[in-house]
Design an enzyme around this catalytic site. Structure first.
Site, short mmCIF file in Angstrom:
data_model
loop_
_atom_site.label_atom_id
_atom_site.label_comp_id
_atom_site.label_asym_id
_atom_site.label_seq_id
_atom_site.Cartn_x
_atom_site.Cartn_y
_atom_site.Cartn_z
N ASP A 41 -8.81 -3.57 -23.46
CA ASP A 41 -8.66 -2.43 -22.53
C ASP A 41 -7.49 -1.55 -22.98
OD1 ASP A 41 -10.73 -3.14 -20.89
OD2 ASP A 41 -9.49 -4.04 -19.33
N GLY A 63 -5.99 -1.77 -25.90
CA GLY A 63 -6.24 -1.38 -27.29
C GLY A 63 -7.03 -0.08 -27.37
N GLN A 101 -14.94 22.12 -42.78
CA GLN A 101 -15.81 23.29 -42.95
C GLN A 101 -14.97 24.56 -43.10
OE1 GLN A 101 -18.92 22.69 -43.32
NE2 GLN A 101 -19.63 24.78 -43.57
N GLU A 119 -12.52 -1.70 -32.31
CA GLU A 119 -12.15 -1.96 -30.90
C GLU A 119 -13.27 -1.58 -29.94
OE1 GLU A 119 -8.20 -1.69 -29.65
OE2 GLU A 119 -7.38 -2.04 -31.66
N1 CAA Z 1 -10.97 -7.52 -18.57
C1 CAA Z 1 -10.99 -8.80 -18.13
N2 CAA Z 1 -12.13 -9.54 -18.10
C2 CAA Z 1 -13.26 -8.96 -18.52
C3 CAA Z 1 -13.31 -7.64 -18.99
C4 CAA Z 1 -12.09 -6.91 -18.99
N3 CAA Z 1 -12.05 -5.64 -19.44
N4 CAA Z 1 -14.56 -7.33 -19.35
C5 CAA Z 1 -15.30 -8.42 -19.11
N5 CAA Z 1 -14.51 -9.41 -18.62
C6 CAA Z 1 -14.92 -10.75 -18.18
C7 CAA Z 1 -15.99 -10.64 -17.08
O1 CAA Z 1 -15.39 -10.53 -15.82
C8 CAA Z 1 -16.74 -11.94 -17.25
O2 CAA Z 1 -16.00 -12.97 -16.64
P1 CAA Z 1 -16.72 -14.13 -15.77
O3 CAA Z 1 -17.64 -14.86 -16.65
O4 CAA Z 1 -15.58 -14.95 -15.30
O5 CAA Z 1 -17.45 -13.44 -14.67
C9 CAA Z 1 -16.68 -12.16 -18.75
O6 CAA Z 1 -15.59 -11.40 -19.25
C10 CAA Z 1 -17.95 -11.77 -19.47
O7 CAA Z 1 -18.22 -10.42 -19.17
P2 CAA Z 1 -19.59 -9.74 -19.63
O8 CAA Z 1 -20.74 -10.56 -19.08
O9 CAA Z 1 -19.52 -8.30 -19.30
O10 CAA Z 1 -19.53 -9.98 -21.20
P3 CAA Z 1 -20.55 -9.66 -22.35
O11 CAA Z 1 -20.66 -10.82 -23.25
O12 CAA Z 1 -21.82 -9.09 -21.78
O13 CAA Z 1 -19.77 -8.52 -23.20
C11 CAA Z 1 -18.95 -6.36 -23.78
C12 CAA Z 1 -19.33 -7.35 -22.65
C13 CAA Z 1 -18.35 -5.15 -23.10
C14 CAA Z 1 -20.17 -5.96 -24.58
C15 CAA Z 1 -17.89 -7.03 -24.70
O14 CAA Z 1 -18.47 -8.08 -25.40
C16 CAA Z 1 -17.25 -6.09 -25.68
O15 CAA Z 1 -16.30 -5.38 -25.35
N6 CAA Z 1 -17.73 -6.06 -26.97
C17 CAA Z 1 -17.06 -5.32 -28.03
C18 CAA Z 1 -16.04 -6.17 -28.73
C19 CAA Z 1 -14.99 -5.37 -29.43
O16 CAA Z 1 -14.51 -4.37 -28.93
N7 CAA Z 1 -14.60 -5.83 -30.61
C20 CAA Z 1 -13.56 -5.21 -31.36
C21 CAA Z 1 -12.65 -6.28 -31.90
S1 CAA Z 1 -11.02 -5.81 -32.30
C22 CAA Z 1 -11.11 -4.79 -33.61
O17 CAA Z 1 -11.82 -3.87 -33.61
C23 CAA Z 1 -10.31 -5.08 -34.81
C24 CAA Z 1 -8.95 -4.54 -34.84
O18 CAA Z 1 -8.04 -5.28 -35.16
C25 CAA Z 1 -8.66 -3.09 -34.59
#
Ligand code: CAA
Length: 384
Positions: A241, A243, A337, A364
């Site tokens: 969040d 990030g 451009q 991210e």
């Molecule tokens: N804050 C706290 N908890 C959260 C949350 C948040 N923002 N978002 C979800 N959760 C919790 C939910 O409440 C849920 O908890 P419970 O099981 O206790 O109810 C749990 O997490 C699972 O939530 P979802 O069912 O929504 O999860 P999901 O598997 O469907 O995934 C998603 C949701 C938004 C797709 C998530 O997987 C996501 O953000 N994916 C992208 C990952 C990403 O950004 N990767 C980048 C890695 S870092 C990087 O880029 C490298 C770097 O170093 C720069």
């Protein structure tokens, strides 16, 4: 802009602006060419407080708000996107996550070194087969006596080679999917932590992106992050969040640099017997750029301000990241451009900005994932 800054926020912005222009910018093109990590600059940033911006003074930070952090990061990104991403992952994800989830002992051990810039943070969530869907990760952490034993591979880890501390997620219970994921603190140099392949990338060439391999990597069980096992997914998501506010700020900084370059070029270039700054087609491009940059800046500051007020900001952080990262790619394209053939050549900084900006809609959380986050909050998750 009408978003009223406090005197302190303006002071931080000015300080970051001056530092970015005088210290960070002069060698940015050279670092891009030679792929040299900005260690020196990060040391100086540590001394100035840029590596512990939101950490309280008791941990060696400067205790500023997120708005000040966004202003400073935007200025650093204006000068060098590679340096900015290191600053962003370190502050937004690593230091913030420690502040939120670390035990008092973990905070005492790590935060002063991180805030001084001596120890830089990395965040290892992504795996070769688990990018947008980190809940499907396969790295495991097995408790063996007083130690966790980590096995698995992490992919695309920003600063993974140069970081002193890595926040690593791993499965402590394979049957529970995201609820079986835990987060750990793994110091660089721990036996069994192997820095693998360094990626050859399109941009951000002075920031390392590596694979991290864990082969029976043992860490004390006290290195678990969070109150209990199974909290790792939440730790990672809430880290992302903040990030995402960082990536939005980075996008705004690079976009502002692109627009300023385009304006300077337009003033200096003549075609058809007059300055190209007189041609309406190009003038309107600048108007569109400025409008989009301002919109992204406000979204970014809005998310930061909500965080500072202790309110939920997941949706607003995703909206800011989505809009700002897409915006900078449009702006960089238009700025090239305007430069014509010169914009395509590395003699001008536009070529670097264009390459650097490309990953902002990917890391991210891709733009598609930001739309998932926003629509899930507004509509509820889709039926399974
Ligand atoms: N804050 C706290 N908890 C959260 C949350 C948040 N923002 N978002 C979800 N959760 C919790 C939910 O409440 C849920 O908890 P419970 O099981 O206790 O109810 C749990 O997490 C699972 O939530 P979802 O069912 O929504 O999860 P999901 O598997 O469907 O995934 C998603 C949701 C938004 C797709 C998530 O997987 C996501 O953000 N994916 C992208 C990952 C990403 O950004 N990767 C980048 C890695 S870092 C990087 O880029 C490298 C770097 O170093 C720069």
């Amino acid at each position: 802009m009408a978003f009223v800054l406090t005197e302190e926020q303006e002071m931080i912005q000015t300080m970051a602006h001056d530092f970015a222009r005088e210290v960070v910018m002069p060698q940015a093109a050279e670092r891009d060419r030679t792929h040299v990590f900005p260690r020196d600059i990060l040391n100086q940033m540590g001394e100035l407080g840029f590596m512990g911006m939101m950490a309280p003074e008791e941990y060696g930070g400067v205790g500023l708000d997120t708005v000040s952090y966004v202003l400073a990061l935007t200025e650093i990104a204006y000068a060098c996107a590679s340096t900015a991403v290191v600053m962003s992952v370190h502050n937004s994800i690593c230091v913030e996550t420690l502040l939120r989830f670390a035990s008092p002992e973990q905070k005492k051990t790590w935060l002063p070194r991180m805030c001084s810039g001596e120890c830089i943070g990395a965040f290892a969530l992504t795996e070769p087969h688990a990018g947008s869907d980190p809940a499907s990760q396969r790295t495991t952490a097995r408790l063996d006596g007083d130690e966790y034993v980590i096995n698995g591979t992490k992919q695309f880890i920003t600063t993974g080679k140069n970081a002193g501390l890595i926040i690593v997620t791993a499965l402590t219970n394979k049957t529970k999917r995201h609820r079986g994921i835990s987060a750990f603190l793994v110091p660089q140099g721990t036996p069994g932590l192997i820095v693998g392949k360094t990626e050859e990338k399109l941009g951000l060439k002075a920031s390392d992106t590596v694979q991290l391999i864990f082969e029976d990597c043992r860490i004390p069980k006290e290195n678990l992050l969070g109150k209990r096992v199974g909290e790792g997914f939440k730790v990672a998501m809430s880290g992302l969040d903040c990030g995402r506010i960082g990536i939005a700020a980075q996008s705004v900084g690079v976009a502002q640099a692109c627009m300023d370059e385009a304006i300077a070029y337009m003033h200096g270039r003549e075609q058809f017997g007059r300055s190209i700054s007189q041609f309406q087609g190009l003038r309107w491009k600048i108007a569109d750029m400025a409008t989009e940059i301002e919109a992204a800046r406000v979204l970014c500051l809005n998310a930061a301000s909500l965080k500072d007020q202790g309110r939920r900001y997941t949706k607003e952080a995703s909206m800011a990241k989505l809009f700002a990262s897409e915006m900078v790619n449009r702006v960089a394209g238009q700025a090239i451009q305007i430069h014509g053939g010169y914009g395509y050549c590395s003699e001008y900084p536009m070529e670097r900005h264009y390459r650097d900006a490309r990953v902002f809609t990917i890391y991210e959380g891709t733009s598609e994932i930001q739309r998932v986050v926003v629509s899930n909050i507004l509509l509820g998750p889709p039926e399974k």
